[in-house]
Design an enzyme around this catalytic site. Structure first.
Site, PDB file in Angstrom:
ATOM      1  CD  GLU A  28      -0.303  -4.398   1.467  1.00  0.00           C
ATOM      2  OE1 GLU A  28       0.178  -5.548   1.587  1.00  0.00           O
ATOM      3  OE2 GLU A  28       0.332  -3.359   1.781  1.00  0.00           O
ATOM      4  CG  ASP A  38      -4.942  -3.269   2.161  1.00  0.00           C
ATOM      5  OD1 ASP A  38      -5.104  -4.496   1.988  1.00  0.00           O
ATOM      6  OD2 ASP A  38      -3.983  -2.789   2.796  1.00  0.00           O
ATOM      7  CG  ASP A  79      -6.163  -0.599   4.697  1.00  0.00           C
ATOM      8  OD1 ASP A  79      -6.099  -1.645   5.362  1.00  0.00           O
ATOM      9  OD2 ASP A  79      -5.166  -0.074   4.165  1.00  0.00           O
ATOM     10  CG  HIS A  87      -2.294   0.608   0.876  1.00  0.00           C
ATOM     11  ND1 HIS A  87      -3.432   0.391   1.616  1.00  0.00           N
ATOM     12  CD2 HIS A  87      -2.689   1.450  -0.130  1.00  0.00           C
ATOM     13  CE1 HIS A  87      -4.448   1.064   1.104  1.00  0.00           C
ATOM     14  NE2 HIS A  87      -4.026   1.716   0.050  1.00  0.00           N
ATOM     15  CG  HIS A 103       2.557  -2.032   4.445  1.00  0.00           C
ATOM     16  ND1 HIS A 103       2.100  -3.300   4.176  1.00  0.00           N
ATOM     17  CD2 HIS A 103       2.948  -2.061   5.735  1.00  0.00           C
ATOM     18  CE1 HIS A 103       2.194  -4.052   5.251  1.00  0.00           C
ATOM     19  NE2 HIS A 103       2.713  -3.335   6.208  1.00  0.00           N
ATOM     20  CG  ASP A 124      -5.725  -5.407   4.835  1.00  0.00           C
ATOM     21  OD1 ASP A 124      -6.562  -4.496   4.860  1.00  0.00           O
ATOM     22  OD2 ASP A 124      -4.525  -5.220   5.131  1.00  0.00           O
ATOM     23  CG  ASP A 149      -2.425   1.700   5.662  1.00  0.00           C
ATOM     24  OD1 ASP A 149      -2.128   0.918   6.580  1.00  0.00           O
ATOM     25  OD2 ASP A 149      -2.719   1.310   4.519  1.00  0.00           O
ATOM     26  CG  HIS A 175      -4.312  -2.591   8.762  1.00  0.00           C
ATOM     27  ND1 HIS A 175      -4.494  -3.472   7.716  1.00  0.00           N
ATOM     28  CD2 HIS A 175      -4.024  -3.332   9.859  1.00  0.00           C
ATOM     29  CE1 HIS A 175      -4.332  -4.710   8.164  1.00  0.00           C
ATOM     30  NE2 HIS A 175      -4.051  -4.662   9.450  1.00  0.00           N
TER      31      HIS A 175
END
Length: 297
Positions: A269, A224, A121, A97, A138, A226, A125, A123
């Site tokens: 990712e 992303d 995402d 990312h 990332h 994930d 980030d 996360h």
């Protein structure tokens, strides 16, 4: 529409190998063919240039491989900006990312400072060298786009922030570091966790988020994989249980397409080493299709 596919075989921003094969996996899953079936014209299918050889020295452990990542991001920024100016939609395939540092910088340059970013995402980030628990870049690209972090990264595509805090939407969050929580609160970012999606539903959350955005000229969607639940997208480096379902993700893509403002996309990712029969890359292809106009009927 005209679409430019841009591969970013970068893994220096991540903590494990494998995402550098993500662009090949997504291409193998039929991205180009799927977009052509939707009536789009592929005007480019290329890879951004990587550094010669893998750097041996990570450099500053709080921002690992910063020089190499900044160099790739700068090349990607120019590539994305060029395609946007020519009227094409850049679709950036990751890779990790950290590529978003370059793609957002390029999108911002083409949008004359009126860019909105939809960050999907698990996360945040939004770590910086001062808050990162790992030093992996990332985990920093959205903070960089907002003008915070290592000077080499913030300078990609020009000095300063590339997007305003009020023009950012974070969607699907469920794994935030303490420094990221403080950052989100301090900047007042629109941050929607899985609690919000569970409680109100994807449609209501995204409607609220889009209505709260200031007037923007373009949207950059940074996806992303994930963000999806690992049951739907197992091939990612940092899976977190309890994520967005496959159908919720499609609904989000469809709603974003309906804004008429999506001008550039990251799909990052995907780690084929960890995948099951390329399921995650196939999901990525279908989600990009929904973001660019595919419909069930």
């Amino acid at each position: 529409m005209d679409v430019a596919i841009i591969g970013g075989r970068l893994d220096l921003g991540a903590g494990r190998r494998g995402v550098e094969m993500g662009p090949a996996a997504i291409r193998t899953a039929g991205l180009r063919e799927h977009l052509v079936r939707l009536g789009h014209r592929i005007v480019a299918d290329e890879d951004v240039a990587l550094p010669e050889g893998v750097p041996v020295d990570v450099g500053d452990p709080t921002v690992k491989y910063a020089d190499a990542v900044a160099a790739v991001a700068a090349r990607l920024s120019e590539t994305v900006r060029g395609h946007l100016v020519a009227g094409a939609v850049p679709v950036v395939l990751g890779g990790d990312h950290s590529l978003a540092i370059g793609s957002i910088a390029g999108a911002a340059a083409a949008a004359s400072g009126r860019l909105g970013v939809i960050w999907i995402d698990a996360h945040g980030d939004v770590n910086t060298p001062e808050t990162t628990p790992s030093g992996n870049i990332h985990g920093m690209p959205l903070a960089v786009a907002l003008g915070y972090g290592d000077a080499r990264l913030v300078a990609v595509g020009g000095p300063g922030a590339k997007v305003r805090p009020e023009a950012v939407v974070m969607l699907g969050l469920r794994d935030l570091d303490p420094g990221e929580k403080a950052f989100i609160r301090r900047l007042g970012l629109q941050a929607y966790t899985m609690h919000d999606i569970d409680r109100y539903g994807m449609s209501a959350v995204l409607e609220r988020a889009l209505s709260a955005l200031p007037p923007v000229e373009a949207l950059h969607v940074s996806l992303d994989l994930d963000a999806l639940d690992p049951s739907d997208a197992p091939g990612v480096g940092t899976p977190v249980p309890g994520g967005i379902t496959y159908r919720e993700a499609h609904l989000a893509m469809e709603m974003l397409y309906e804004t008429g403002l999506v001008r550039s996309v990251d799909v990052v990712e995907v780690n084929p080493i960890l995948d099951e029969r390329n399921r995650t890359a196939i999901a990525a292809v279908r989600l990009v299709g929904s973001l660019l106009g595919d419909r069930l009927l």
